[in-house]
Design an enzyme around this catalytic site. Structure first.
Site, PDB file in Angstrom:
ATOM      1  N   LYS A 105      30.273  18.480  43.730  1.00 12.71           N
ATOM      2  CA  LYS A 105      31.558  17.875  44.109  1.00 12.71           C
ATOM      3  C   LYS A 105      31.315  16.801  45.169  1.00 12.71           C
ATOM      4  CE  LYS A 105      36.173  19.463  45.648  1.00 12.71           C
ATOM      5  NZ  LYS A 105      36.940  20.684  46.027  1.00 12.71           N
TER       6      LYS A 105
ATOM      7  N   SER B  47      41.198  21.222  43.347  1.00  8.15           N
ATOM      8  CA  SER B  47      40.700  19.873  43.499  1.00  8.15           C
ATOM      9  C   SER B  47      39.348  19.621  42.828  1.00  8.15           C
ATOM     10  CB  SER B  47      40.584  19.522  44.979  1.00  8.15           C
ATOM     11  OG  SER B  47      39.660  20.373  45.630  1.00  8.15           O
TER      12      SER B  47
ATOM     13  N   SER C 152      40.620  25.758  44.869  1.00  9.33           N
ATOM     14  CA  SER C 152      39.963  24.617  44.229  1.00  9.33           C
ATOM     15  C   SER C 152      38.688  24.900  43.442  1.00  9.33           C
ATOM     16  CB  SER C 152      39.674  23.536  45.260  1.00  9.33           C
ATOM     17  OG  SER C 152      40.844  22.813  45.487  1.00  9.33           O
TER      18      SER C 152
HETATM   19  N1  GLN Z   1      45.694  22.942  46.007  1.00  5.97           N
HETATM   20  C1  GLN Z   1      45.369  23.350  47.327  1.00  5.97           C
HETATM   21  C2  GLN Z   1      45.655  22.233  48.299  1.00  5.97           C
HETATM   22  O1  GLN Z   1      46.147  21.255  47.874  1.00  5.97           O
HETATM   23  C3  GLN Z   1      43.963  23.799  47.409  1.00  5.97           C
HETATM   24  C4  GLN Z   1      42.952  22.722  47.520  1.00  5.97           C
HETATM   25  C5  GLN Z   1      41.560  23.231  47.685  1.00  5.97           C
HETATM   26  O2  GLN Z   1      41.291  24.425  47.495  1.00  5.97           O
HETATM   27  N2  GLN Z   1      40.668  22.350  48.094  1.00  5.97           N
HETATM   28  O3  GLN Z   1      45.409  22.317  49.471  1.00  5.97           O
END
Ligand code: GLN
Length: 451
Positions: free
Chosen positions: A74, A149, A173
Protein backbone atom coordinates in the site's frame (compact mmCIF):
# COMPACT_ATOMS: atom_id res chain seq x y z
CA UNK A 1 -1.85 -24.32 -5.73
CA UNK A 2 -1.75 -22.57 -2.36
CA UNK A 3 1.07 -20.25 -1.29
CA UNK A 4 2.73 -22.89 0.90
CA UNK A 5 2.86 -25.29 -2.06
CA UNK A 6 4.24 -22.52 -4.23
CA UNK A 7 6.94 -21.76 -1.67
CA UNK A 8 8.00 -25.42 -1.75
CA UNK A 9 8.05 -25.52 -5.57
CA UNK A 10 10.30 -22.46 -5.60
CA UNK A 11 12.61 -23.93 -2.99
CA UNK A 12 12.85 -27.21 -4.93
CA UNK A 13 13.47 -25.40 -8.21
CA UNK A 14 10.29 -26.77 -9.79
CA UNK A 15 9.10 -23.18 -10.26
CA UNK A 16 11.70 -20.51 -10.90
CA UNK A 17 11.52 -17.22 -9.07
CA UNK A 18 11.78 -15.47 -12.43
CA UNK A 19 8.73 -17.34 -13.68
CA UNK A 20 6.71 -16.42 -10.63
CA UNK A 21 7.59 -12.75 -11.03
CA UNK A 22 7.05 -12.74 -14.81
CA UNK A 23 3.59 -14.27 -14.47
CA UNK A 24 2.55 -11.43 -12.20
CA UNK A 25 4.17 -8.81 -14.44
CA UNK A 26 2.17 -10.20 -17.36
CA UNK A 27 -1.08 -10.00 -15.40
CA UNK A 28 -0.29 -6.47 -14.32
CA UNK A 29 0.55 -5.42 -17.87
CA UNK A 30 -2.64 -6.99 -19.14
CA UNK A 31 -5.08 -5.77 -16.49
CA UNK A 32 -3.76 -2.91 -14.41
CA UNK A 33 -4.84 -0.25 -16.89
CA UNK A 34 -8.47 -1.12 -16.28
CA UNK A 35 -8.22 -2.25 -12.62
CA UNK A 36 -5.80 0.43 -11.34
CA UNK A 37 -4.64 -1.72 -8.42
CA UNK A 38 -1.01 -0.60 -8.72
CA UNK A 39 0.02 3.07 -8.81
CA UNK A 40 3.62 2.15 -9.58
CA UNK A 41 5.51 -1.00 -10.44
CA UNK A 42 9.22 -1.56 -10.88
CA UNK A 43 9.70 -4.59 -13.10
CA UNK A 44 13.42 -4.01 -13.51
CA UNK A 45 13.97 -4.11 -9.76
CA UNK A 46 11.71 -7.16 -9.34
CA UNK A 47 13.49 -9.10 -12.09
CA UNK A 48 16.90 -8.20 -10.74
CA UNK A 49 15.88 -9.41 -7.26
CA UNK A 50 14.40 -12.60 -8.68
CA UNK A 51 17.68 -13.40 -10.39
CA UNK A 52 19.57 -12.81 -7.13
CA UNK A 53 17.27 -15.16 -5.19
CA UNK A 54 17.26 -17.70 -8.00
CA UNK A 55 21.06 -17.82 -7.90
CA UNK A 56 20.98 -18.38 -4.15
CA UNK A 57 18.61 -21.31 -4.61
CA UNK A 58 20.73 -22.82 -7.40
CA UNK A 59 23.86 -22.48 -5.28
CA UNK A 60 22.08 -24.12 -2.32
CA UNK A 61 22.64 -21.04 -0.17
CA UNK A 62 20.33 -20.31 2.76
CA UNK A 63 17.13 -18.55 1.64
CA UNK A 64 14.51 -16.63 3.60
CA UNK A 65 10.99 -17.84 4.46
CA UNK A 66 9.41 -15.59 1.80
CA UNK A 67 11.89 -16.48 -0.94
CA UNK A 68 10.52 -15.66 -4.38
CA UNK A 69 7.07 -14.59 -3.21
CA UNK A 70 5.81 -11.36 -4.76
CA UNK A 71 4.46 -8.47 -2.65
CA UNK A 72 2.35 -5.41 -3.42
CA UNK A 73 2.61 -2.64 -0.82
CA UNK A 74 0.00 0.00 0.00
CA UNK A 75 1.40 3.36 -1.03
CA UNK A 76 1.33 4.77 2.52
CA UNK A 77 4.17 2.52 3.75
CA UNK A 78 7.75 3.61 3.18
CA UNK A 79 9.70 1.58 0.64
CA UNK A 80 13.03 2.94 -0.49
CA UNK A 81 13.00 4.36 -4.05
CA UNK A 82 9.25 3.95 -4.58
CA UNK A 83 6.72 6.82 -4.58
CA UNK A 84 4.97 6.98 -1.22
CA UNK A 85 2.17 9.27 -2.35
CA UNK A 86 -0.57 7.99 0.01
CA UNK A 87 -2.63 8.62 -3.17
CA UNK A 88 -2.50 12.34 -2.40
CA UNK A 89 -1.33 15.20 -4.57
CA UNK A 90 0.38 16.50 -1.42
CA UNK A 91 2.97 13.73 -1.64
CA UNK A 92 3.03 13.07 -5.39
CA UNK A 93 6.79 13.68 -5.51
CA UNK A 94 7.74 11.97 -2.28
CA UNK A 95 10.16 9.11 -2.91
CA UNK A 96 10.71 6.76 0.02
CA UNK A 97 14.19 7.31 1.44
CA UNK A 98 14.11 4.30 3.78
CA UNK A 99 12.33 0.99 4.33
CA UNK A 100 9.60 0.67 6.99
CA UNK A 101 10.28 -2.12 9.49
CA UNK A 102 7.78 -4.43 7.75
CA UNK A 103 9.52 -3.83 4.42
CA UNK A 104 12.93 -4.59 5.92
CA UNK A 105 11.53 -7.89 7.15
CA UNK A 106 10.02 -8.81 3.79
CA UNK A 107 13.31 -8.03 2.04
CA UNK A 108 15.41 -9.88 4.65
CA UNK A 109 13.31 -12.99 4.04
CA UNK A 110 13.77 -12.64 0.26
CA UNK A 111 10.24 -11.49 -0.56
CA UNK A 112 10.12 -9.41 -3.76
CA UNK A 113 8.39 -6.04 -3.82
CA UNK A 114 6.84 -5.39 -7.18
CA UNK A 115 5.12 -2.08 -6.57
CA UNK A 116 2.85 0.26 -4.66
CA UNK A 117 -0.92 -0.18 -4.50
CA UNK A 118 -3.76 2.35 -4.66
CA UNK A 119 -5.71 3.66 -1.66
CA UNK A 120 -8.09 6.35 -0.54
CA UNK A 121 -6.18 9.60 -0.03
CA UNK A 122 -4.18 9.18 3.22
CA UNK A 123 -6.17 5.96 3.85
CA UNK A 124 -9.21 8.05 4.80
CA UNK A 125 -12.08 6.24 3.15
CA UNK A 126 -13.90 2.98 2.43
CA UNK A 127 -14.06 2.84 -1.36
CA UNK A 128 -10.69 3.94 -2.87
CA UNK A 129 -12.71 6.60 -4.75
CA UNK A 130 -10.85 9.44 -3.03
CA UNK A 131 -7.49 8.46 -4.52
CA UNK A 132 -5.90 11.34 -6.41
CA UNK A 133 -4.98 8.70 -9.02
CA UNK A 134 -8.52 7.49 -9.65
CA UNK A 135 -10.63 4.66 -8.30
CA UNK A 136 -9.66 0.97 -8.34
CA UNK A 137 -12.04 -1.51 -10.01
CA UNK A 138 -13.23 -4.55 -8.09
CA UNK A 139 -11.96 -7.55 -10.14
CA UNK A 140 -14.52 -9.83 -8.45
CA UNK A 141 -17.52 -7.55 -8.97
CA UNK A 142 -16.88 -5.50 -12.11
CA UNK A 143 -18.22 -1.96 -12.04
CA UNK A 144 -18.26 -1.82 -8.25
CA UNK A 145 -15.90 -0.30 -5.70
CA UNK A 146 -13.31 -2.68 -4.24
CA UNK A 147 -13.76 -1.17 -0.77
CA UNK A 148 -11.09 0.88 0.91
CA UNK A 149 -8.89 2.29 1.93
CA UNK A 150 -6.45 -0.46 0.81
CA UNK A 151 -8.56 -1.12 -2.31
CA UNK A 152 -5.52 -1.51 -4.55
CA UNK A 153 -4.08 -4.21 -2.29
CA UNK A 154 -7.30 -6.28 -2.36
CA UNK A 155 -7.71 -5.82 -6.12
CA UNK A 156 -4.07 -6.86 -6.66
CA UNK A 157 -4.83 -10.13 -4.85
CA UNK A 158 -8.22 -10.72 -6.49
CA UNK A 159 -6.68 -9.87 -9.88
CA UNK A 160 -3.73 -12.29 -9.36
CA UNK A 161 -1.13 -9.51 -9.55
CA UNK A 162 0.95 -10.59 -6.53
CA UNK A 163 1.13 -13.36 -3.92
CA UNK A 164 0.65 -11.24 -0.81
CA UNK A 165 -0.40 -7.62 -0.46
CA UNK A 166 0.23 -5.41 2.53
CA UNK A 167 -2.42 -2.98 3.73
CA UNK A 168 -3.08 -0.79 6.74
CA UNK A 169 -6.27 -0.93 8.81
CA UNK A 170 -7.47 1.96 10.97
CA UNK A 171 -11.19 1.21 10.90
CA UNK A 172 -11.54 -1.65 8.44
CA UNK A 173 -9.15 -0.85 5.63
CA UNK A 174 -7.82 -4.39 5.32
CA UNK A 175 -11.12 -6.14 5.97
CA UNK A 176 -13.93 -4.34 4.09
CA UNK A 177 -12.06 -4.67 0.79
CA UNK A 178 -11.21 -8.29 1.50
CA UNK A 179 -14.96 -8.78 1.93
CA UNK A 180 -15.93 -6.90 -1.26
CA UNK A 181 -13.20 -8.55 -3.39
CA UNK A 182 -13.63 -12.09 -2.02
CA UNK A 183 -10.10 -12.46 -0.62
CA UNK A 184 -8.66 -12.84 2.89
CA UNK A 185 -7.58 -9.82 4.92
CA UNK A 186 -6.16 -9.87 8.43
CA UNK A 187 -5.75 -7.04 10.92
CA UNK A 188 -3.46 -8.37 13.65
CA UNK A 189 -3.72 -7.44 17.34
CA UNK A 190 -2.74 -3.80 17.91
CA UNK A 191 1.00 -3.64 18.57
CA UNK A 192 1.70 -6.98 16.89
CA UNK A 193 3.09 -5.58 13.66
CA UNK A 194 5.38 -2.54 13.74
CA UNK A 195 3.88 0.71 12.43
CA UNK A 196 7.28 2.30 11.97
CA UNK A 197 7.39 3.73 8.45
CA UNK A 198 3.60 3.83 8.00
CA UNK A 199 2.13 7.28 7.31
CA UNK A 200 -0.28 7.68 10.23
CA UNK A 201 -3.98 8.08 9.69
CA UNK A 202 -4.88 7.69 13.36
CA UNK A 203 -2.03 6.19 15.29
CA UNK A 204 -3.92 4.67 18.21
CA UNK A 205 -6.03 2.71 15.71
CA UNK A 206 -3.65 1.99 12.79
CA UNK A 207 -2.32 -1.51 12.21
CA UNK A 208 -0.46 -3.03 9.25
CA UNK A 209 -1.51 -6.47 8.01
CA UNK A 210 -1.61 -8.89 5.05
CA UNK A 211 -4.07 -9.83 2.29
CA UNK A 212 -3.86 -13.06 0.30
CA UNK A 213 -5.94 -15.54 -1.65
CA UNK A 214 -5.52 -18.26 0.96
CA UNK A 215 -4.89 -18.70 4.69
CA UNK A 216 -1.40 -20.10 4.01
CA UNK A 217 -0.39 -16.72 2.62
CA UNK A 218 -1.79 -14.98 5.70
CA UNK A 219 0.00 -17.39 8.08
CA UNK A 220 3.34 -17.07 6.27
CA UNK A 221 3.01 -13.28 6.34
CA UNK A 222 2.06 -13.12 10.04
CA UNK A 223 4.99 -15.36 10.98
CA UNK A 224 7.22 -12.85 9.32
CA UNK A 225 5.57 -9.53 10.20
CA UNK A 226 4.64 -9.93 13.86
CA UNK A 227 7.72 -9.05 15.91
CA UNK A 228 8.79 -6.60 18.54
CA UNK A 229 10.24 -3.39 17.13
CA UNK A 230 12.19 -1.00 19.34
CA UNK A 231 11.40 1.76 16.78
CA UNK A 232 7.66 1.56 17.50
CA UNK A 233 6.76 2.52 21.07
CA UNK A 234 3.45 0.60 20.90
CA UNK A 235 5.08 -2.62 19.69
CA UNK A 236 4.35 -5.72 21.78
CA UNK A 237 6.81 -8.21 23.18
CA UNK A 238 4.88 -11.28 22.12
CA UNK A 239 6.02 -14.85 22.10
CA UNK A 240 4.03 -15.78 19.00
CA UNK A 241 2.97 -19.26 17.94
CA UNK A 242 3.90 -20.58 14.50
CA UNK A 243 0.83 -19.38 12.62
CA UNK A 244 1.30 -22.04 9.94
CA UNK A 245 0.56 -24.73 12.55
CA UNK A 246 -3.07 -23.56 12.38
CA UNK A 247 -3.34 -25.40 9.04
CA UNK A 248 -3.50 -28.72 10.91
CA UNK A 249 -6.69 -27.81 12.76
CA UNK A 250 -9.36 -30.05 11.26
CA UNK A 251 -12.51 -29.03 13.13
CA UNK A 252 -13.88 -26.54 15.64
CA UNK A 253 -14.91 -28.98 18.37
CA UNK A 254 -14.63 -27.39 21.81
CA UNK A 255 -14.72 -23.83 20.42
CA UNK A 256 -17.38 -21.45 21.67
CA UNK A 257 -18.33 -18.88 19.05
CA UNK A 258 -20.63 -15.88 19.46
CA UNK A 259 -22.83 -14.13 16.97
CA UNK A 260 -24.01 -10.65 17.93
CA UNK A 261 -27.68 -9.73 17.57
CA UNK A 262 -26.94 -6.06 16.83
CA UNK A 263 -24.39 -6.90 14.10
CA UNK A 264 -27.17 -8.67 12.24
CA UNK A 265 -29.68 -5.92 12.87
CA UNK A 266 -27.52 -3.28 11.18
CA UNK A 267 -26.75 -5.46 8.15
CA UNK A 268 -28.66 -5.92 4.90
CA UNK A 269 -30.72 -9.03 4.41
CA UNK A 270 -28.61 -10.10 1.43
CA UNK A 271 -25.43 -9.93 3.50
CA UNK A 272 -26.98 -11.75 6.47
CA UNK A 273 -28.19 -14.58 4.27
CA UNK A 274 -24.69 -15.39 3.00
CA UNK A 275 -23.08 -14.91 6.42
CA UNK A 276 -25.66 -17.10 8.20
CA UNK A 277 -24.87 -19.87 5.79
CA UNK A 278 -21.21 -19.63 6.68
CA UNK A 279 -22.06 -19.65 10.40
CA UNK A 280 -24.02 -22.91 9.92
CA UNK A 281 -20.85 -24.39 8.45
CA UNK A 282 -18.97 -23.33 11.56
CA UNK A 283 -21.59 -25.14 13.64
CA UNK A 284 -21.24 -28.22 11.45
CA UNK A 285 -17.52 -28.28 12.23
CA UNK A 286 -18.40 -28.79 15.88
CA UNK A 287 -18.34 -25.27 17.33
CA UNK A 288 -20.93 -24.32 19.90
CA UNK A 289 -22.56 -21.02 18.96
CA UNK A 290 -24.34 -18.52 21.18
CA UNK A 291 -26.09 -15.24 20.38
CA UNK A 292 -24.95 -12.31 22.53
CA UNK A 293 -25.79 -8.62 22.81
CA UNK A 294 -23.44 -5.72 22.22
CA UNK A 295 -25.15 -2.68 23.64
CA UNK A 296 -22.94 0.09 22.27
CA UNK A 297 -23.34 -0.39 18.54
CA UNK A 298 -24.65 3.19 18.17
CA UNK A 299 -21.54 4.59 19.83
CA UNK A 300 -19.01 2.93 17.55
CA UNK A 301 -19.00 5.26 14.53
CA UNK A 302 -19.11 8.60 16.40
CA UNK A 303 -16.37 7.39 18.75
CA UNK A 304 -14.20 6.16 15.90
CA UNK A 305 -14.57 9.26 13.74
CA UNK A 306 -13.98 11.77 16.55
CA UNK A 307 -10.73 10.03 17.49
CA UNK A 308 -9.77 9.64 13.83
CA UNK A 309 -10.30 13.38 13.09
CA UNK A 310 -8.25 14.51 16.07
CA UNK A 311 -5.34 12.13 15.52
CA UNK A 312 -5.35 12.68 11.75
CA UNK A 313 -5.35 16.46 12.15
CA UNK A 314 -2.35 16.19 14.42
CA UNK A 315 -0.53 13.81 12.03
CA UNK A 316 -1.04 16.11 9.05
CA UNK A 317 0.63 19.12 10.68
CA UNK A 318 4.00 17.81 9.55
CA UNK A 319 3.06 18.29 5.89
CA UNK A 320 2.71 22.07 6.28
CA UNK A 321 -0.25 24.15 5.13
CA UNK A 322 0.10 23.05 1.56
CA UNK A 323 -1.98 19.97 2.29
CA UNK A 324 -5.22 21.96 2.69
CA UNK A 325 -4.59 23.65 -0.65
CA UNK A 326 -4.31 20.47 -2.67
CA UNK A 327 -6.09 17.64 -0.81
CA UNK A 328 -9.47 16.16 -1.65
CA UNK A 329 -12.80 16.76 0.03
CA UNK A 330 -12.72 13.98 2.65
CA UNK A 331 -9.19 14.79 3.85
CA UNK A 332 -10.13 18.46 4.05
CA UNK A 333 -13.23 17.59 6.07
CA UNK A 334 -11.17 15.58 8.56
CA UNK A 335 -8.52 18.29 8.92
CA UNK A 336 -11.21 20.96 9.43
CA UNK A 337 -13.19 18.98 11.99
CA UNK A 338 -10.03 17.67 13.66
CA UNK A 339 -8.75 21.20 14.10
CA UNK A 340 -12.09 22.36 15.54
CA UNK A 341 -12.47 19.46 17.97
CA UNK A 342 -8.85 19.77 19.10
CA UNK A 343 -9.38 23.29 20.43
CA UNK A 344 -9.04 23.40 24.18
CA UNK A 345 -12.58 24.68 24.80
CA UNK A 346 -14.22 21.79 22.92
CA UNK A 347 -12.09 18.98 24.17
CA UNK A 348 -14.45 18.08 27.08
CA UNK A 349 -17.41 18.07 24.73
CA UNK A 350 -15.98 15.83 22.01
CA UNK A 351 -12.56 14.24 22.36
CA UNK A 352 -12.78 13.36 26.06
CA UNK A 353 -16.27 11.95 25.52
CA UNK A 354 -14.94 9.84 22.66
CA UNK A 355 -12.18 8.46 24.88
CA UNK A 356 -14.77 7.56 27.54
CA UNK A 357 -16.95 5.87 24.96
CA UNK A 358 -13.91 3.99 23.68
CA UNK A 359 -13.36 2.57 27.20
CA UNK A 360 -17.00 1.51 27.41
CA UNK A 361 -16.78 -0.26 24.06
CA UNK A 362 -13.50 -1.91 24.99
CA UNK A 363 -14.82 -3.17 28.34
CA UNK A 364 -17.99 -4.53 26.77
CA UNK A 365 -16.14 -6.38 23.99
CA UNK A 366 -13.61 -7.82 26.43
CA UNK A 367 -16.49 -8.97 28.62
CA UNK A 368 -18.10 -10.76 25.67
CA UNK A 369 -14.79 -12.35 24.70
CA UNK A 370 -14.25 -13.64 28.22
CA UNK A 371 -17.00 -16.18 27.64
CA UNK A 372 -16.26 -17.20 24.04
CA UNK A 373 -13.27 -17.91 21.79
CA UNK A 374 -14.47 -15.91 18.81
CA UNK A 375 -17.07 -13.45 17.59
CA UNK A 376 -18.29 -13.99 14.02
CA UNK A 377 -20.59 -12.00 11.76
CA UNK A 378 -20.67 -9.85 8.64
CA UNK A 379 -17.53 -7.82 7.84
CA UNK A 380 -19.46 -5.05 6.08
CA UNK A 381 -23.20 -4.43 6.53
CA UNK A 382 -23.90 -3.89 2.83
CA UNK A 383 -22.73 -4.81 -0.66
CA UNK A 384 -20.23 -2.54 -2.46
CA UNK A 385 -21.86 0.29 -4.43
CA UNK A 386 -21.39 0.88 -8.14
CA UNK A 387 -18.52 3.13 -9.13
CA UNK A 388 -20.01 6.52 -9.90
CA UNK A 389 -22.87 6.29 -7.37
CA UNK A 390 -22.71 9.33 -5.13
CA UNK A 391 -22.82 8.56 -1.39
CA UNK A 392 -22.95 11.26 1.26
CA UNK A 393 -20.30 11.12 4.02
CA UNK A 394 -22.65 9.44 6.50
CA UNK A 395 -23.56 6.70 4.03
CA UNK A 396 -19.87 6.16 3.39
CA UNK A 397 -19.06 6.01 7.11
CA UNK A 398 -21.85 3.46 7.59
CA UNK A 399 -19.72 0.87 5.77
CA UNK A 400 -17.41 0.87 8.79
CA UNK A 401 -19.83 0.13 11.63
CA UNK A 402 -18.76 -3.50 12.07
CA UNK A 403 -15.04 -3.08 11.47
CA UNK A 404 -14.13 -0.09 13.67
CA UNK A 405 -14.79 -2.08 16.85
CA UNK A 406 -11.59 -4.12 16.47
CA UNK A 407 -9.54 -0.92 16.05
CA UNK A 408 -11.14 0.86 19.00
CA UNK A 409 -10.43 -2.16 21.20
CA UNK A 410 -7.13 -3.35 19.69
CA UNK A 411 -8.38 -6.91 19.11
CA UNK A 412 -7.41 -8.91 15.99
CA UNK A 413 -9.94 -9.40 13.20
CA UNK A 414 -9.93 -11.07 9.82
CA UNK A 415 -12.29 -11.36 6.89
CA UNK A 416 -12.68 -14.47 4.75
CA UNK A 417 -15.09 -15.01 1.87
CA UNK A 418 -18.41 -16.38 3.15
CA UNK A 419 -20.04 -16.67 -0.27
CA UNK A 420 -21.67 -14.48 -2.89
CA UNK A 421 -24.88 -12.55 -3.29
CA UNK A 422 -25.80 -12.37 -7.00
CA UNK A 423 -22.14 -12.84 -7.89
CA UNK A 424 -20.89 -10.19 -5.44
CA UNK A 425 -18.54 -11.51 -2.71
CA UNK A 426 -19.56 -11.25 0.95
CA UNK A 427 -17.09 -11.64 3.82
CA UNK A 428 -17.33 -13.27 7.22
CA UNK A 429 -15.55 -11.32 9.95
CA UNK A 430 -13.87 -13.34 12.71
CA UNK A 431 -12.65 -11.56 15.86
CA UNK A 432 -10.94 -12.80 19.00
CA UNK A 433 -9.30 -11.58 22.20
CA UNK A 434 -6.16 -9.48 21.94
CA UNK A 435 -3.25 -11.77 20.92
CA UNK A 436 -5.58 -14.68 20.13
CA UNK A 437 -4.90 -14.13 16.40
CA UNK A 438 -4.06 -17.82 16.05
CA UNK A 439 -7.67 -18.84 16.80
CA UNK A 440 -8.94 -16.68 13.94
CA UNK A 441 -6.52 -18.32 11.58
CA UNK A 442 -7.51 -21.82 12.72
CA UNK A 443 -11.13 -21.08 11.85
CA UNK A 444 -10.11 -19.69 8.47
CA UNK A 445 -8.13 -22.84 7.69
CA UNK A 446 -11.03 -25.09 8.70
CA UNK A 447 -13.45 -23.16 6.45
CA UNK A 448 -11.00 -23.02 3.55
CA UNK A 449 -9.85 -26.64 3.67
CA UNK A 450 -13.39 -27.91 3.70
CA UNK A 451 -14.74 -25.64 1.02
N1 GLN B 1 -13.17 3.85 6.39
C1 GLN B 1 -12.49 4.20 7.58
C2 GLN B 1 -12.10 5.65 7.55
O1 GLN B 1 -12.45 6.29 6.63
C3 GLN B 1 -11.32 3.32 7.80
C4 GLN B 1 -10.10 3.68 7.03
C5 GLN B 1 -8.93 2.82 7.34
O2 GLN B 1 -9.06 1.77 7.99
N2 GLN B 1 -7.76 3.27 6.93
O3 GLN B 1 -11.46 6.17 8.42
Amino acid sequence: MNILEKRELIKNQELTVENNVENFINNINRNNKSINAFLEINTEYALEKSKEISDKIKNKEKIGSLAGLVFGIKANINVEDFTISAASKTLENYIGSYDATVIKKIKQENGIIIGMTNLDEFAAGSSTESSYYGVTENPSAPGRIPGGSSGGSAAAIAGEMCDIAIGSDTGGSIRNLASHCGVIGFKPSYGGVSRQGLLDLSMSLDQIGPLANDSYGIAIALNNLIANDPYDCTSLKWNTPNFLDAKDTVDLKGKKIATIKQFHEVSDEKVNKVVDNSISKIENFGAETVELDFNYIDLTLPTYYLINYVEFFSATRKYGHKIEDVCGEEVLRRIGLGSYISQQEFSEKYYKKALQARSLIRNEINKLLNDVDLIVGPTVPKLPHKIGDKLDPMEMYAYDILTVIANLTGIPAGSIKAGESNGIPVGLQIQSKHQDDYKILETMFVLENNN
